[in-house]
Design a protein around this motif. Sequence first.
Motif, mmCIF file in Angstrom:
data_model
loop_
_atom_site.group_PDB
_atom_site.id
_atom_site.type_symbol
_atom_site.label_atom_id
_atom_site.label_comp_id
_atom_site.label_asym_id
_atom_site.label_seq_id
_atom_site.Cartn_x
_atom_site.Cartn_y
_atom_site.Cartn_z
ATOM 1 N N THR A 29 -24.113 -7.201 13.073
ATOM 2 C CA THR A 29 -23.689 -5.832 13.389
ATOM 3 C C THR A 29 -23.916 -4.923 12.195
ATOM 4 N N GLN A 30 -23.508 -5.355 11.021
ATOM 5 C CA GLN A 30 -23.699 -4.562 9.804
ATOM 6 C C GLN A 30 -25.194 -4.389 9.516
ATOM 7 N N ARG A 33 -26.695 -1.694 11.763
ATOM 8 C CA ARG A 33 -26.367 -0.329 11.307
ATOM 9 C C ARG A 33 -27.212 0.054 10.097
ATOM 10 N N GLU A 83 -23.575 -5.992 21.362
ATOM 11 C CA GLU A 83 -22.360 -6.798 21.216
ATOM 12 C C GLU A 83 -21.193 -6.290 22.063
ATOM 13 N N GLU A 84 -21.105 -4.985 22.242
ATOM 14 C CA GLU A 84 -19.979 -4.415 22.984
ATOM 15 C C GLU A 84 -20.010 -4.721 24.481
#
Length: 152
Positions: A29-30, A33, A83-84
């Motif tokens: 996730t990081q 971004r 992911e959400e």
Amino acid sequence: VFERAGMAEVRTYINSGNVVFSTDSPKTTQLARTLESAIEDAFGFSVRVLVRDALGMKTMLDALPPTWSNDESAKCDVILLGEEVDSPKILEQFTIKPEIDDVRYVPGAVFWRVDRANITRSGLLKLVGTELYAQTTVRNCNTVRKLAGMVQ
């Protein structure tokens, strides 16, 4: 752009929007971004980035039925999930016509196969332009197989 963002062994696959690379960062996730910011800084527009690690790609490839193909007789897409929205319950948000569409969830993706003769009747067409569509990216199964091979 990916190399400047710290990625190594950067390779692209045709003009598909896919980049294969290596990194020491375990946090997808990081990492996504970071890459989104790098792309926006370089090109002046935002792009959604979904990151899959080698194990996730192998798991996805192993689950993809080997007889499914994207060819003159069938359309087979892999809907990569952000992911959400990555959950087996995601199937409740799709319009699935069981007599036409063969749909399967695997962690990180939904596989969708339809005979070309029925493609205009497929529920998949209702996904495009929805809020859910903005949280996914779609690649045909041939592209996913090639990418998984590049990652391995």
